[in-house]
Each structure stands twice: as C-alpha cells, then as structure tokens.
Design an enzyme around this catalytic site. Structure first.
Site, mmCIF file in Angstrom:
data_model
loop_
_atom_site.group_PDB
_atom_site.id
_atom_site.type_symbol
_atom_site.label_atom_id
_atom_site.label_comp_id
_atom_site.label_asym_id
_atom_site.label_seq_id
_atom_site.Cartn_x
_atom_site.Cartn_y
_atom_site.Cartn_z
ATOM 1 C CG HIS A 1 -2.065 -1.027 1.008
ATOM 2 N ND1 HIS A 1 -3.183 -1.063 1.810
ATOM 3 C CD2 HIS A 1 -2.218 -2.018 0.090
ATOM 4 C CE1 HIS A 1 -3.976 -2.042 1.391
ATOM 5 N NE2 HIS A 1 -3.409 -2.642 0.356
ATOM 6 C CD GLU B 1 -2.055 4.373 2.899
ATOM 7 O OE1 GLU B 1 -1.654 3.515 2.082
ATOM 8 O OE2 GLU B 1 -3.254 4.674 3.025
ATOM 9 C CB CYS C 1 -6.784 -0.263 4.357
ATOM 10 S SG CYS C 1 -5.100 -0.843 4.596
ATOM 11 C CB CYS D 1 -2.386 1.893 5.684
ATOM 12 S SG CYS D 1 -1.823 1.038 4.215
HETATM 13 O O1 LIG Z 1 -4.759 2.124 2.659
HETATM 14 C C1 LIG Z 1 -4.777 1.791 1.453
HETATM 15 C C2 LIG Z 1 -5.823 1.078 0.900
HETATM 16 C C3 LIG Z 1 -5.728 0.610 -0.374
HETATM 17 N N1 LIG Z 1 -4.605 0.850 -1.093
HETATM 18 C C4 LIG Z 1 -4.493 0.288 -2.434
HETATM 19 C C5 LIG Z 1 -4.496 -1.218 -2.486
HETATM 20 C C6 LIG Z 1 -5.108 -1.518 -3.817
HETATM 21 O O2 LIG Z 1 -4.065 -1.514 -4.796
HETATM 22 C C7 LIG Z 1 -6.049 -0.334 -4.047
HETATM 23 C C8 LIG Z 1 -7.488 -0.636 -3.703
HETATM 24 O O3 LIG Z 1 -8.040 -1.381 -4.722
HETATM 25 P P1 LIG Z 1 -9.640 -1.568 -4.868
HETATM 26 O O4 LIG Z 1 -9.780 -2.272 -6.187
HETATM 27 O O5 LIG Z 1 -10.242 -0.196 -4.873
HETATM 28 O O6 LIG Z 1 -10.056 -2.404 -3.714
HETATM 29 O O7 LIG Z 1 -5.615 0.700 -3.184
HETATM 30 C C9 LIG Z 1 -3.575 1.605 -0.582
HETATM 31 O O8 LIG Z 1 -2.550 1.839 -1.248
HETATM 32 N N2 LIG Z 1 -3.695 2.072 0.684
HETATM 33 ZN ZN ZN Z 2 -3.610 0.176 3.345
#
Ligand SMILES: O=c1ccn([C@H]2C[C@H](O)[C@@H](COP(=O)(O)O)O2)c(=O)[nH]1
Ligand code: ZN
Length: 190
Positions: free
Chosen positions: A88, A90, A114, A117
């Site tokens: 991710h 972060e 998320c 993170c």
């Molecule tokens: O905290 C976060 C949450 C998500 N991400 C990234 C991980 C994935 O590559 C996308 C999310 O994909 P979806 O198809 O929208 O579920 O975003 C992140 O970097 N940091």
């Molecule tokens: Zn994340």
C-alpha cells in the site's frame, strides 16, 4: 496533496491508484509512495484483479463493493488476487523515509487509509492524516481505521476537492492548493 496525487499516477493498479506523501512540521517531504508490487515483482507477472465473489444478498449485484455478510469467494484461481501482493501507498511512503522518524508528521493520502495502513501510521507516530477520497468508506477496513484513529485521537481531515485534474493545473492553481493546505494546517494547530 498534489505530490501524493502525482505519486499515485505511477501505480499500475487499474482500479485504484493511491499516493501518499509524508511531510514533517517544517513541511519537508520525508517520504512518498504509491500502491505497487514489492521490489522485483514484475507488474506484468502478478495479478491486478480480485478473486471473483458470489453475492447472496437480495440485491444480487455480485460486485466487489458489496458488503453483504453472506458474500463469499467462489473463484480462487491460484492466488489471483492483487491484495496478496500489493504494497500500500502508506507502507511505501514510510519505507521510503529511509529510517527517518515520521513521528509528529502529517501524511497526505489520496485514499482513506485501510486498517493495516492505519495500524502502521499509528505505530510510526504519524500525527495527522489528510485524505482526498473516502470512496471505500463503507468497507469494514475503513470503519476499523476510523475507530482506531478516533480512539487514539489521531486527527484525520478531508482535503478540499480540486476543481481540475492535477495535470491541467497551472502554477497558480498549484499555489492555491498549497495556500489552502497552509490554511488547513493553521486551523488544525489552533
Ligand atoms: O490504505 C490503502 C488502501 C488501499 N490501497 C491500495 C491497495 C489496492 O491496490 C487499491 C485498492 O483497490 P480496490 O480495487 O479499490 O479495492 O488501493 C492503498 O494503497 N492504501
Ligand atoms: Zn492500506
């Protein structure tokens, strides 16, 4: 935020590109990152899709966003889900700070962090989160993030929405973003 948005453009994720930029109290950039595969894992050798789901709720939409508790994975084609592999934004921003402390720093992120993170941001002492999009606000992962952040009183604020695509912006537009971020910083400090 403009740096976080620019960083997000490097992501190969076809559905959600995310960028993060960590700055310290003196507005120095400490680390930047975007969602991408670990070093050495080639973008074209790992999946960018998600395992298919079956939706059992009344809407029957079957879409990835559905939060129905009865939803279950029906197709599990040999680990073909990007979530196993993607680092991710972060996490990458923290790793890219090369051991410099991010304690007390602000992180600008294009998507609300998320839960994983959020744990990382809290543990590394990030004091403030400024996010652009909250498009996954209905996911449990985002709800869990907000619960933790509220509990430990780490502030999170939504960034003012930009009226133009970052690439169509003039220097004046970019200056305005910086000014509005300064104003937001001031009100956060008061
Ligand atoms: O905290 C976060 C949450 C998500 N991400 C990234 C991980 C994935 O590559 C996308 C999310 O994909 P979806 O198809 O929208 O579920 O975003 C992140 O970097 N940091
Ligand atoms: Zn994340």
């Amino acid at each position: 935020m403009s740096l976080a948005i620019l960083s997000s453009q490097r992501s190969k994720d076809p559905s959600t590109q995310v960028g993060a930029c960590i700055v310290n109290k003196d507005k120095r950039v400490i680390g930047m990152g975007y969602n991408g595969l670990p070093d050495g894992c080639k973008d074209d050798r790992f999946p960018w899709g998600k395992a298919a789901h079956e939706c059992c709720c009344e809407c029957g939409c079957g879409c990835d966003e559905c939060q129905c508790s009865k939803r279950r994975k029906v197709e599990y084609k040999w680990l073909k889900d990007k979530n196993f592999y993607v680092c991710h934004a972060e996490l990458n921003a923290i790793v890219n700070s090369y051991g410099n402390s991010v304690r007390g720093c602000t992180v600008y992120v294009t998507l609300f962090p998320c839960n994983e993170c959020t744990k990382l941001l809290i543990q590394s002492g990030i004091a403030r989160i400024v996010y652009y999009s909250d498009k996954h606000k209905d996911r449990d992962t985002t709800k869990a993030s907000k619960w933790m952040l509220d509990y430990v009183k780490v502030e999170y604020t939504e960034h003012k929405k930009l009226d133009k695509n970052i690439f169509d912006m003039t220097n004046e537009d970019l200056k305005r973003i910086v000014e509005s971020e300064d104003q937001q910083d001031e009100s956060a400090n008061n």
